[in-house]
Write a protein that holds these residues in place. Structure first.
Motif, PDB file in Angstrom:
ATOM      1  N   LEU A  20      -5.057  -5.910   0.112  1.00 17.41           N
ATOM      2  CA  LEU A  20      -6.450  -5.465   0.079  1.00 17.41           C
ATOM      3  C   LEU A  20      -7.400  -6.329   0.897  1.00 17.41           C
ATOM      4  O   LEU A  20      -8.202  -5.786   1.658  1.00 17.41           O
ATOM      5  CB  LEU A  20      -6.936  -5.300  -1.362  1.00 17.41           C
ATOM      6  N   LEU A  23      -6.799  -5.368   4.493  1.00 15.94           N
ATOM      7  CA  LEU A  23      -7.275  -4.017   4.799  1.00 15.94           C
ATOM      8  C   LEU A  23      -8.801  -3.963   4.892  1.00 15.94           C
ATOM      9  O   LEU A  23      -9.348  -3.339   5.805  1.00 15.94           O
ATOM     10  CB  LEU A  23      -6.784  -3.020   3.747  1.00 15.94           C
ATOM     11  N   VAL A  24      -9.481  -4.606   3.957  1.00 14.43           N
ATOM     12  CA  VAL A  24     -10.948  -4.604   4.000  1.00 14.43           C
ATOM     13  C   VAL A  24     -11.428  -5.288   5.267  1.00 14.43           C
ATOM     14  O   VAL A  24     -12.326  -4.795   5.958  1.00 14.43           O
ATOM     15  CB  VAL A  24     -11.544  -5.267   2.735  1.00 14.43           C
ATOM     16  N   ILE A  37     -13.960  -4.296  -5.688  1.00 11.38           N
ATOM     17  CA  ILE A  37     -12.913  -3.296  -5.908  1.00 11.38           C
ATOM     18  C   ILE A  37     -12.216  -3.555  -7.246  1.00 11.38           C
ATOM     19  O   ILE A  37     -11.794  -4.670  -7.521  1.00 11.38           O
ATOM     20  CB  ILE A  37     -11.850  -3.336  -4.788  1.00 11.38           C
ATOM     21  N   CYS A  54      -9.543   7.061  -4.755  1.00 12.00           N
ATOM     22  CA  CYS A  54     -10.586   6.072  -4.537  1.00 12.00           C
ATOM     23  C   CYS A  54     -11.938   6.721  -4.778  1.00 12.00           C
ATOM     24  O   CYS A  54     -12.225   7.772  -4.196  1.00 12.00           O
ATOM     25  CB  CYS A  54     -10.514   5.520  -3.110  1.00 12.00           C
ATOM     26  N   VAL A  71     -10.207   2.063  -7.428  1.00 17.70           N
ATOM     27  CA  VAL A  71      -9.005   2.636  -6.812  1.00 17.70           C
ATOM     28  C   VAL A  71      -7.969   2.781  -7.905  1.00 17.70           C
ATOM     29  O   VAL A  71      -7.732   1.842  -8.671  1.00 17.70           O
ATOM     30  CB  VAL A  71      -8.465   1.734  -5.683  1.00 17.70           C
ATOM     31  N   CYS A  87      -3.159   1.827   1.669  1.00 15.92           N
ATOM     32  CA  CYS A  87      -3.727   2.011   3.007  1.00 15.92           C
ATOM     33  C   CYS A  87      -4.562   3.284   3.069  1.00 15.92           C
ATOM     34  O   CYS A  87      -5.687   3.287   3.583  1.00 15.92           O
ATOM     35  CB  CYS A  87      -2.620   2.060   4.059  1.00 15.92           C
ATOM     36  N   GLU A  89      -6.011   5.007   0.625  1.00 16.64           N
ATOM     37  CA  GLU A  89      -7.229   4.946  -0.185  1.00 16.64           C
ATOM     38  C   GLU A  89      -8.265   3.994   0.392  1.00 16.64           C
ATOM     39  O   GLU A  89      -9.465   4.218   0.257  1.00 16.64           O
ATOM     40  CB  GLU A  89      -6.898   4.595  -1.633  1.00 16.64           C
ATOM     41  N   LEU A  90      -7.817   2.942   1.073  1.00 18.51           N
ATOM     42  CA  LEU A  90      -8.782   2.040   1.708  1.00 18.51           C
ATOM     43  C   LEU A  90      -9.460   2.698   2.905  1.00 18.51           C
ATOM     44  O   LEU A  90     -10.593   2.363   3.234  1.00 18.51           O
ATOM     45  CB  LEU A  90      -8.115   0.726   2.096  1.00 18.51           C
ATOM     46  N   MET A  93     -12.203   4.408   1.266  1.00 22.12           N
ATOM     47  CA  MET A  93     -13.226   3.433   0.910  1.00 22.12           C
ATOM     48  C   MET A  93     -14.118   3.146   2.117  1.00 22.12           C
ATOM     49  O   MET A  93     -15.345   3.106   2.009  1.00 22.12           O
ATOM     50  CB  MET A  93     -12.580   2.142   0.409  1.00 22.12           C
TER      51      MET A  93
END
Length: 158
Positions: A20, A23-24, A37, A54, A71, A87, A89-90, A93
């Motif tokens: 996470l 990814l962010v 999150i 998400c 999530v 991945c 769902e991000l 986001m």
């Protein structure tokens, strides 16, 4: 970034803690310090009929570019599918946080400047054709491959 993990086993929690933040930073580098999150790992398929999801928190109703998200991810996925789900769902986001995707309380959805009336995510035919899902599916494998390269030390430094 503030991260809270509810449920899941040790490997699932480790996957989230590893992926996470990366990814962010990859998808929303300017927002890394403001994103909050909560990830819940549970029998999502049995309770909600989907593998992952998400949603912006309630502040979303007041803010077009939310910073707090929930999530959910199914607890029985194979680890590769679990990571791909994160991945995917991000990407959603990011779409919400950048104001590109907005779900209205009346059932309509705005993607960029276009309104999709009465969007029903449970309708498989509609799900596969809406642009925000096309983008998420299109990016999930690439993000996963980049993350694997990063973990192996093969990722180019900027």
């Amino acid at each position: 970034m503030k991260l809270v993990i509810d449920g899941g086993n040790t490997n699932q929690k480790k996957a989230i803690e590893e992926m996470l933040p990366w990814l962010v930073k990859k998808l929303m580098p300017r927002l890394i310090d403001t994103i909050e999150i909560t990830v819940s790992i549970y029998n999502m398929l049995g309770e909600e009929g989907c593998w992952a999801g998400c949603e912006p928190d309630i502040e979303y109703l007041k803010n077009v570019r939310p910073r707090r998200f929930s999530v959910g991810i199914h607890n029985k996925l194979k680890m590769v599918d679990f990571r791909l789900g994160l991945c995917h769902e991000l990407v959603h986001m990011m779409q919400h946080a950048k104001g590109r995707l907005y779900h209205y309380t009346n059932g309509d959805t705005r993607w960029k400047d276009k309104i999709y009336q009465d969007y029903d995510p449970d309708n498989d035919l509609v799900y596969w054709e809406v642009p925000w899902e096309e983008e998420a599916r299109g990016k999930e494998h690439g993000l996963f491959q980049h993350w694997l390269a990063y973990k192996k030390g093969l990722h180019k430094k900027k």
